[in-house]
Enzyme design. Structure first.
Site, PDB file in Angstrom:
ATOM      1  N   PHE A 143       0.861  -1.191   0.000  1.00 44.60           N
ATOM      2  CA  PHE A 143       0.000   0.000   0.000  1.00 44.60           C
ATOM      3  C   PHE A 143       0.889   1.230   0.000  1.00 44.60           C
ATOM      4  CE2 PHE A 143      -2.293   3.601   1.596  1.00 44.60           C
ATOM      5  CZ  PHE A 143      -3.446   3.551   0.849  1.00 44.60           C
ATOM      6  N   ASP A 228       9.305   3.167   2.203  1.00 42.47           N
ATOM      7  CA  ASP A 228       8.073   3.895   2.510  1.00 42.47           C
ATOM      8  C   ASP A 228       7.803   3.800   4.007  1.00 42.47           C
ATOM      9  OD1 ASP A 228       5.536   4.876   2.947  1.00 42.47           O
ATOM     10  OD2 ASP A 228       4.641   3.949   1.181  1.00 42.47           O
ATOM     11  N   LYS A 257       2.178  11.172   7.209  1.00 44.05           N
ATOM     12  CA  LYS A 257       1.372  10.885   8.403  1.00 44.05           C
ATOM     13  C   LYS A 257       1.856  11.626   9.663  1.00 44.05           C
ATOM     14  CE  LYS A 257      -1.277   7.092   6.742  1.00 44.05           C
ATOM     15  NZ  LYS A 257      -0.913   5.952   5.906  1.00 44.05           N
TER      16      LYS A 257
END
Ligand SMILES: *Cc1c(COP(=O)(O)O)cnc(C)c1O
Length: 403
Positions: A143, A228, A257
């Site tokens: 993802f 990531d 985030k």
């Protein structure tokens, strides 16, 4: 402002909002630390942390102060001009990551796109790959976000299907399989992009040595390794970045985030000059990227992580929490497996237990918010400021539902 009930608000959203999410039936109207509250005043422990964007806890006072102070002075300039925050944020993040340069964006997906562009451009300009032939290796069940290019290499039909024509140039190999990576490398390979733990896939932790092995393969074949860390970074797994659990030095670190401290979207890519130097003026950018408000918030968000030793906290509290969950697993017919690192924890349910949603719903009714990933995995990822007493309180609810 007119007061609406939870039911009314959910009905209004259902009528006017696009249905691209399937939220648990709880409306959050207030929050502080690990706690959130609905319009009726019912309190819940947040065990999702907005997919790890709220590592510092909801509305951390130092981060909110930075937001307010900066909002009173300067918010947005665009990069047509310098501003007096972005240089300082860039320096701070460079020192934190040990990388020479930072490129700021807003959302995680934009940072991933930036990493993809970086790897491709480096491939053409430095590695001298033939025009339009660059290949990037990615992993099954990845993802990395929701843009058309990123969903082009998603293996999740829900995220992927009906968005073609798809961006070519990605080779998908099984996660945790170094042989498959080695085999997939060609003269056109410019990069490998990987999540150090696959969060959305269900907190899938690779074998020890996988990330270090990727680093070795990347060196050997002259390809870039992009990590990531959008979900795993900023102390979530017990280290500043999850890759630091292993002996590996990625060429590109992708962040988002929690970099925005749960208040503002801030993302970035960090890499050395020989890599991020491929961008020249006009070749990439973002109107809001590097905006002073986001930079001020992100600097405060980083300070909180360091000052409050949230990496050590995640290790300590995660160890305690996972220990409790494993004890429960021994007595529970519902739990197949407990896995994770630090405070990124996945509970894999037995097939006989049925769908995860009924349990996340039951936990919600008891005052604990968490979310299923797939139909059979529950993720617990509370803000890192959680205490042992909070975990004990949460465990009582979890025992009632999963015991
Ligand atoms: C959330 C996430 C993204 C995308 O971030 P957005 O801010 O939602 O665009 C990318 N990669 C990983 C690993 C994520 O968890």
């Amino acid at each position: 402002m007119e007061k609406y009930s939870s039911r009314q608000l959910m009905d209004i959203e259902h009528r006017y909002g696009a249905h691209n999410y399937h939220p648990l039936e709880v409306v959050i109207a207030k929050a502080e630390g690990i706690w959130v509250e609905d319009p009726e005043g019912k309190r819940y422990i947040d065990m999702l942390s907005a997919y790890s964007a709220v590592n510092q806890g909801h509305r951390h006072p130092a981060i909110i102060q930075a937001l307010k102070d900066q909002a009173d002075i300067l918010t947005l300039t665009s990069r047509a001009f310098f501003n007096d925050r972005w240089p300082l944020f860039a320096r701070k993040l460079s020192e934190l990551t040990g990388k020479e340069m930072i490129l700021p964006m807003n959302t995680g997906a934009e940072a991933v796109e930036t990493a993809i562009k970086t790897m491709r451009k480096w491939g053409y300009l430095v590695k001298k790959v033939e025009a339009d032939k660059a290949e990037i290796i990615v992993f099954c069940e990845n993802f990395h976000g929701r843009t058309t290019t990123i969903v082009s290499f998603s293996t999740d039909p829900e995220g992927h299907d009906f968005y073609g024509p798809y961006t070519p140039g990605f080779t998908i190999v099984p996660y945790n399989d170094l042989n498959a990576v080695e085999k997939a490398i060609s003269k056109n390979t410019v990069g490998i992009m990987v999540e150090p733990i696959q969060g959305e896939a269900g907190v899938v932790v690779p074998d020890e040595g996988f990330l270090a092995g990727l680093g070795k393969i990347a060196r050997k074949h002259n390809v870039l390794l992009a990590m990531d860390e959008i979900q795993t970074g900023f102390c979530r797994t017990g280290k500043l970045f999850a890759y630091q659990h292993e002996d590996v030095d990625p060429d590109i670190i992708i962040m988002g985030k929690a970099l925005g401290g749960g208040v503002f979207p801030v993302s970035a890519v960090a890499a050395n000059q020989d890599v991020l130097g491929v961008f020249k003026p006009g070749t990439h950018g973002s109107t809001f990227g590097g905006n002073p408000l986001g930079c001020a918030v992100a600097m405060a968000a980083i300070d909180v992580l360091l000052k409050e030793n949230l990496a050590e906290r995640a290790t300590e509290m995660g160890g305690y929490f996972m220990g409790q969950l494993r004890d429960l697993q021994k007595k529970s017919a519902k739990i197949k497996l407990v896995r994770g690192k630090g405070l990124l924890i996945g509970i894999v349910l037995n097939e006989s237990a049925g769908k995860a949603r009924q349990y996340t719903n039951a936990l919600k009714d008891k005052g604990l918010l968490c979310k299923e990933t797939h139909d059979w995995i529950i993720r617990f990822a509370p803000p890192l400021v959680i205490t042992k007493a909070d975990i004990d309180a949460a465990m009582e609810k979890i025992r009632e539902v999963l015991g």
